[in-house]
Motif scaffolding. Structure first.
Motif, mmCIF file in Angstrom:
data_model
loop_
_atom_site.group_PDB
_atom_site.id
_atom_site.type_symbol
_atom_site.label_atom_id
_atom_site.label_comp_id
_atom_site.label_asym_id
_atom_site.label_seq_id
_atom_site.Cartn_x
_atom_site.Cartn_y
_atom_site.Cartn_z
ATOM 1 N N MET A 84 0.808 -1.216 0.000
ATOM 2 C CA MET A 84 0.000 0.000 0.000
ATOM 3 C C MET A 84 0.849 1.278 0.000
ATOM 4 N N PRO A 85 1.826 1.443 0.907
ATOM 5 C CA PRO A 85 2.637 2.666 0.818
ATOM 6 C C PRO A 85 3.451 2.740 -0.464
ATOM 7 N N ILE A 86 3.937 1.587 -0.965
ATOM 8 C CA ILE A 86 4.661 1.593 -2.239
ATOM 9 C C ILE A 86 3.745 2.071 -3.349
ATOM 10 N N LEU A 87 2.530 1.565 -3.348
ATOM 11 C CA LEU A 87 1.556 1.925 -4.374
ATOM 12 C C LEU A 87 1.231 3.415 -4.310
ATOM 13 N N MET A 88 1.030 3.937 -3.109
ATOM 14 C CA MET A 88 0.706 5.352 -2.972
ATOM 15 C C MET A 88 1.871 6.234 -3.415
ATOM 16 N N HIS A 91 -0.971 5.623 5.519
ATOM 17 C CA HIS A 91 0.063 4.893 4.773
ATOM 18 C C HIS A 91 1.100 5.855 4.208
ATOM 19 N N ILE A 92 0.678 7.086 3.954
ATOM 20 C CA ILE A 92 1.603 8.104 3.464
ATOM 21 C C ILE A 92 2.318 8.773 4.630
ATOM 22 N N ILE A 93 1.534 9.263 5.592
ATOM 23 C CA ILE A 93 2.090 10.091 6.658
ATOM 24 C C ILE A 93 2.952 9.269 7.611
ATOM 25 N N ASN A 94 2.693 7.959 7.698
ATOM 26 C CA ASN A 94 3.406 7.132 8.666
ATOM 27 C C ASN A 94 4.685 6.524 8.101
ATOM 28 N N SER A 95 4.972 6.778 6.836
ATOM 29 C CA SER A 95 6.200 6.268 6.232
ATOM 30 C C SER A 95 7.126 7.454 5.947
ATOM 31 N N PRO A 96 8.313 7.493 6.561
ATOM 32 C CA PRO A 96 9.190 8.652 6.356
ATOM 33 C C PRO A 96 9.524 8.883 4.888
#
Length: 471
Positions: free
Chosen positions: A280-284, A312-317
């Protein structure tokens, strides 16, 4: 009962100086007249230009909000954060807001739809109503000719491609790239872009080049070829997961032809992706960067980028850093970023606390639906809400939220029209009877309206009593 000495003292004082107190006669009036004495007061609104959201709970005034109208005057940034527990009306607010914004001809909206039911994203009904086909990213469907987005798409600048590749690898590995791995990635990317000119470069080319680097890559830094190959091995393994692993099919080929970036609404259906997986974060990240280089243009259109499950965006540096750049860049070109998050603690206590704080600072508009008391207090501290607002957040009922628009704090009831209700009602799986009741109510309302119209027409066609007398 007064003592005799006080009575004598008061009598003597009144005799010398006259009465020191006046007796006021009672006033008899009605509430209709007395209301003029205590004029009603209400906090100032946000103006009368934009999209109507609903009404202010305390004053009853209509509540109108539009970041594009307010930007530069009452808003330093057009970005918006929506918070609250599930089932309190966040989805309904987002959907009606988008539908109402699309009534303006110069608006365009992209939605990353990470939730869904019945095998489709929850924005599917709205897309159908507008005659739009969602872009469904599904690893299984992609293998059979489904949608693909290419991180090496030539429409993305070489700098953007390299930044995106680094982000994909860092998210998958859970840590930043060291200098040696970063060097191996950079030289492989440069070689692929320089040598493949008759087609779109794809991730397979990157994996192959990382596994078998060219001698020129080693000579440029005066290192051994085997060292360059070793430095790029972990990078190659991560990218191979997108090519031949569990994430294959979505990013390992040329970008699908025919994606309409000029449509008023573009929906990326991510509901087939496991929300708790690394995909999900990779996809976003991929979608965000791809849109930055292909969708955002200086054409005076006002664009809204709405992200469900935005933690998923805000929680991944690494992903947050990409989106920080997108937000700063997009602000000059008319972009409003809308992030929807269940709990603020999901992000402020995570690994990307610093990046999360930066993104939250950019959001000048914050809408908070009902939360538990502890969560409300934590939210209030982070966002700097007044105490009265923090105290009422746990008591809010569905559809009512605290709105903080750059310090202008109001309690607002969101209003949904009957035409919008079937499109924003998304919990069919849990409340099928409620859906049936809404449908029945709509049919009953339509029938009543038809009967009323027929009665009015009949009355208009019948002669009045005065006409009958004259006749």
């Amino acid at each position: 009962m007064r003592d005799p000495l006080s009575a004598v003292t008061d009598a003597f004082t009144s005799f010398l100086f006259g009465k020191v107190e006046t007796t006021r006669l009672p006033v008899r009036t009605s509430t209709g007249q007395a209301q003029a004495v205590y004029l009603p007061t209400a906090a100032p609104g946000l103006g009368d230009s934009g999209v109507i959201i609903g009404r202010e709970v305390y004053s009853g005034k209509g509540y109108i909000y539009d970041p594009f109208q307010l930007y530069g005057q009452q808003l330093p940034a057009p970005h918006w954060l929506v918070l609250g527990e599930s089932g309190n009306g966040k989805s309904a607010l987002e959907k009606t807001y988008v539908l109402r914004q699309l009534r303006f001809k110069d608006r365009q909206v992209v939605v990353l739809d990470a939730q869904g039911e019945d095998g489709m994203g929850e924005w599917n009904l709205i897309a159908q109503e507008l005659g739009i086909t969602p872009i469904r990213l599904d690893p299984t469907a992609a293998l059979n000719g489904g949608i693909r987005l290419n991180p090496l798409d030539p429409s993305i600048t070489t700098t953007g491609q390299l930044a995106l590749l680094r982000t994909i690898i860092e998210v998958a590995m859970g840590h930043g790239l060291d200098e040696r791995s970063g060097f191996a990635l950079k030289v492989a990317h440069a070689y692929v872009n320089e040598t493949i000119i008759d087609r779109q470069p794809v991730l397979t080319d990157m994996v192959e080049q990382l596994r078998h680097p060219e001698p020129e890559s080693a000579e440029a830094m005066n290192v051994d070829l085997d060292d360059v190959r070793a430095w790029g091995l972990d990078v190659a393994l991560v990218l191979d997961r997108l090519v031949d692993g569990d994430l294959r099919g979505m990013f390992d080929g040329p970008t699908t032809v025919g994606i309409d970036l000029d449509a008023p609404l573009i929906v990326f259906d991510l509901s087939h992706i496991d929300r708790n997986s690394i995909a999900m974060p990779i996809l976003m990240a991929i979608v965000g960067v791809w849109l930055e280089h292909t969708w955002i243009r200086p054409d005076r259109k006002k664009r809204i980028f709405l992200v469900e499950e935005a933690w998923h965006i805000i929680n991944s540096p690494f992903v947050a850093q990409l989106f920080q750049r997108l937000l700063k860049f997009g602000r000059r070109l008319g972009l409003s970023f809308v992030a929807v998050v269940h709990h603020l603690s999901d992000v402020v206590d995570g690994a990307a606390a610093r990046e999360a704080a930066a993104i939250l600072k950019m959001a000048s508009t914050r809408t908070i639906y009902a939360q538990k008391a502890d969560e409300a207090r934590a939210t209030g501290r982070v966002l700097g809400l007044p105490r009265w607002a923090v105290e009422i957040i746990p008591t809010l009922t569905p559809g009512i939220a605290v709105w903080d628009v750059n310090g202008n704090v109001q309690v607002v009831k969101h209003l949904i029209t009957e035409a919008e209700r079937p499109l924003v009602f998304t919990d069919r799986a849990m409340t099928e009877t409620s859906a049936d009741m809404i449908a029945d109510d709509l049919r009953a309302a339509e029938l009543e309206a038809e009967q009323r119209a027929a009665l009015i027409e009949q009355q208009m066609n019948e002669p009045s009593s005065s006409e009958s007398t004259v006749a």
